[in-house]
Design a protein around this motif. Structure first.
Motif, PDB file in Angstrom:
ATOM      1  N   ASP A  10       0.833  -1.207   0.000  1.00 26.75           N
ATOM      2  CA  ASP A  10       0.000   0.000   0.000  1.00 26.75           C
ATOM      3  C   ASP A  10       0.870   1.260   0.000  1.00 26.75           C
ATOM      4  N   GLU A  11       0.231   2.403   0.001  1.00 25.86           N
ATOM      5  CA  GLU A  11       0.940   3.682  -0.109  1.00 25.86           C
ATOM      6  C   GLU A  11       1.884   3.958   1.058  1.00 25.86           C
ATOM      7  N   ASP A  12       1.649   3.307   2.201  1.00 22.95           N
ATOM      8  CA  ASP A  12       2.525   3.475   3.363  1.00 22.95           C
ATOM      9  C   ASP A  12       3.629   2.419   3.412  1.00 22.95           C
ATOM     10  N   GLY A  13       3.667   1.549   2.395  1.00 23.14           N
ATOM     11  CA  GLY A  13       4.667   0.498   2.369  1.00 23.14           C
ATOM     12  C   GLY A  13       4.269  -0.750   3.128  1.00 23.14           C
ATOM     13  N   GLN A  14       3.063  -0.751   3.682  1.00 21.91           N
ATOM     14  CA  GLN A  14       2.574  -1.938   4.387  1.00 21.91           C
ATOM     15  C   GLN A  14       2.233  -3.026   3.379  1.00 21.91           C
ATOM     16  N   VAL A  15       2.459  -4.264   3.751  1.00 23.08           N
ATOM     17  CA  VAL A  15       2.220  -5.396   2.859  1.00 23.08           C
ATOM     18  C   VAL A  15       1.026  -6.185   3.366  1.00 23.08           C
ATOM     19  N   GLU A  16       0.068  -6.394   2.462  1.00 23.45           N
ATOM     20  CA  GLU A  16      -1.102  -7.206   2.777  1.00 23.45           C
ATOM     21  C   GLU A  16      -1.285  -8.204   1.652  1.00 23.45           C
ATOM     22  N   GLY A  17      -1.977  -9.281   1.938  1.00 21.61           N
ATOM     23  CA  GLY A  17      -2.194 -10.271   0.893  1.00 21.61           C
ATOM     24  C   GLY A  17      -3.298 -11.235   1.264  1.00 21.61           C
ATOM     25  N   TYR A  18      -3.491 -12.195   0.396  1.00 22.95           N
ATOM     26  CA  TYR A  18      -4.499 -13.223   0.633  1.00 22.95           C
ATOM     27  C   TYR A  18      -4.028 -14.168   1.730  1.00 22.95           C
ATOM     28  N   ASP A  19      -4.987 -14.846   2.362  1.00 26.48           N
ATOM     29  CA  ASP A  19      -4.637 -15.714   3.491  1.00 26.48           C
ATOM     30  C   ASP A  19      -4.288 -17.138   3.073  1.00 26.48           C
ATOM     31  N   ALA A  20      -4.263 -17.409   1.784  1.00 24.00           N
ATOM     32  CA  ALA A  20      -3.889 -18.734   1.295  1.00 24.00           C
ATOM     33  C   ALA A  20      -3.100 -18.578  -0.009  1.00 24.00           C
ATOM     34  N   PRO A  21      -2.141 -19.471  -0.232  1.00 21.55           N
ATOM     35  CA  PRO A  21      -1.357 -19.400  -1.467  1.00 21.55           C
ATOM     36  C   PRO A  21      -2.113 -20.033  -2.638  1.00 21.55           C
ATOM     37  N   PHE A  22      -1.649 -19.722  -3.832  1.00 22.25           N
ATOM     38  CA  PHE A  22      -2.177 -20.339  -5.040  1.00 22.25           C
ATOM     39  C   PHE A  22      -1.279 -21.515  -5.406  1.00 22.25           C
ATOM     40  N   GLU A  23      -1.838 -22.477  -6.124  1.00 20.11           N
ATOM     41  CA  GLU A  23      -1.080 -23.690  -6.432  1.00 20.11           C
ATOM     42  C   GLU A  23      -0.091 -23.518  -7.578  1.00 20.11           C
ATOM     43  N   SER A  24      -0.238 -22.444  -8.346  1.00 21.16           N
ATOM     44  CA  SER A  24       0.698 -22.227  -9.453  1.00 21.16           C
ATOM     45  C   SER A  24       0.982 -20.736  -9.626  1.00 21.16           C
ATOM     46  N   HIS A  25       2.107 -20.463 -10.283  1.00 25.95           N
ATOM     47  CA  HIS A  25       2.450 -19.074 -10.575  1.00 25.95           C
ATOM     48  C   HIS A  25       1.403 -18.470 -11.497  1.00 25.95           C
ATOM     49  N   ASN A  26       0.926 -19.246 -12.455  1.00 29.64           N
ATOM     50  CA  ASN A  26      -0.053 -18.753 -13.401  1.00 29.64           C
ATOM     51  C   ASN A  26      -1.329 -18.281 -12.701  1.00 29.64           C
ATOM     52  N   LYS A  27      -1.820 -19.044 -11.734  1.00 33.89           N
ATOM     53  CA  LYS A  27      -3.030 -18.643 -10.998  1.00 33.89           C
ATOM     54  C   LYS A  27      -2.768 -17.390 -10.165  1.00 33.89           C
ATOM     55  N   ALA A  28      -1.604 -17.313  -9.553  1.00 32.83           N
ATOM     56  CA  ALA A  28      -1.258 -16.118  -8.774  1.00 32.83           C
ATOM     57  C   ALA A  28      -1.152 -14.895  -9.680  1.00 32.83           C
ATOM     58  N   LEU A  29      -0.552 -15.067 -10.852  1.00 33.43           N
ATOM     59  CA  LEU A  29      -0.401 -13.964 -11.792  1.00 33.43           C
ATOM     60  C   LEU A  29      -1.757 -13.478 -12.285  1.00 33.43           C
ATOM     61  N   TRP A  30      -2.645 -14.384 -12.649  1.00 35.54           N
ATOM     62  CA  TRP A  30      -3.972 -13.969 -13.113  1.00 35.54           C
ATOM     63  C   TRP A  30      -4.757 -13.274 -12.015  1.00 35.54           C
ATOM     64  N   THR A  31      -4.582 -13.711 -10.777  1.00 32.07           N
ATOM     65  CA  THR A  31      -5.234 -13.041  -9.653  1.00 32.07           C
ATOM     66  C   THR A  31      -4.676 -11.632  -9.477  1.00 32.07           C
ATOM     67  N   ALA A  32      -3.357 -11.489  -9.584  1.00 35.44           N
ATOM     68  CA  ALA A  32      -2.729 -10.169  -9.471  1.00 35.44           C
ATOM     69  C   ALA A  32      -3.212  -9.247 -10.595  1.00 35.44           C
ATOM     70  N   LYS A  33      -3.347  -9.784 -11.800  1.00 34.72           N
ATOM     71  CA  LYS A  33      -3.848  -8.985 -12.925  1.00 34.72           C
ATOM     72  C   LYS A  33      -5.297  -8.563 -12.689  1.00 34.72           C
ATOM     73  N   ALA A  34      -6.117  -9.468 -12.169  1.00 37.77           N
ATOM     74  CA  ALA A  34      -7.509  -9.131 -11.891  1.00 37.77           C
ATOM     75  C   ALA A  34      -7.594  -8.034 -10.837  1.00 37.77           C
ATOM     76  N   ALA A  35      -6.752  -8.101  -9.815  1.00 40.11           N
ATOM     77  CA  ALA A  35      -6.736  -7.074  -8.778  1.00 40.11           C
ATOM     78  C   ALA A  35      -6.307  -5.725  -9.379  1.00 40.11           C
ATOM     79  N   ALA A  36      -5.351  -5.753 -10.285  1.00 40.63           N
ATOM     80  CA  ALA A  36      -4.898  -4.519 -10.939  1.00 40.63           C
ATOM     81  C   ALA A  36      -6.024  -3.918 -11.780  1.00 40.63           C
ATOM     82  N   GLU A  37      -6.804  -4.751 -12.436  1.00 38.19           N
ATOM     83  CA  GLU A  37      -7.930  -4.254 -13.229  1.00 38.19           C
ATOM     84  C   GLU A  37      -8.977  -3.614 -12.319  1.00 38.19           C
TER      85      GLU A  37
END
Length: 76
Positions: free
Chosen positions: A45-72
């Motif tokens: 975030d703007e203050d440099g704090q790091v937040e994220g989901y409470d569970a990992p994704f099983e692949s880089h591809n799924k994590a990347l698509w989730t990150a892209k969806a969040a950016a949209e």
């Protein structure tokens, strides 16, 4: 070495094992980090704090698509 792609004005940074979010990401970036449990998506975030989901994704591809969806969503 970390890799960065830009999606909807958001940097999505995939970190290599042992790389730190604070060294490679700035406020507004999204970080994808792998560990023994899977692929984690973190938002800086703007203050440099790091937040994220409470569970990992099983692949880089799924994590990347989730990150892209969040950016949209953030770009609306």
């Amino acid at each position: 070495m970390s890799t960065t792609i830009k999606h909807r004005r958001t940097n999505i940074v995939t970190l290599e094992s042992g790389e730190e979010i604070a060294q490679h990401c700035r406020p507004g970036d999204t970080a994808i980090v792998h560990d023994e449990h899977g692929w984690w998506v973190h938002f800086i975030d703007e203050d440099g704090q790091v937040e994220g989901y409470d569970a990992p994704f099983e692949s880089h591809n799924k994590a990347l698509w989730t990150a892209k969806a969040a950016a949209e969503f953030a770009g609306e």
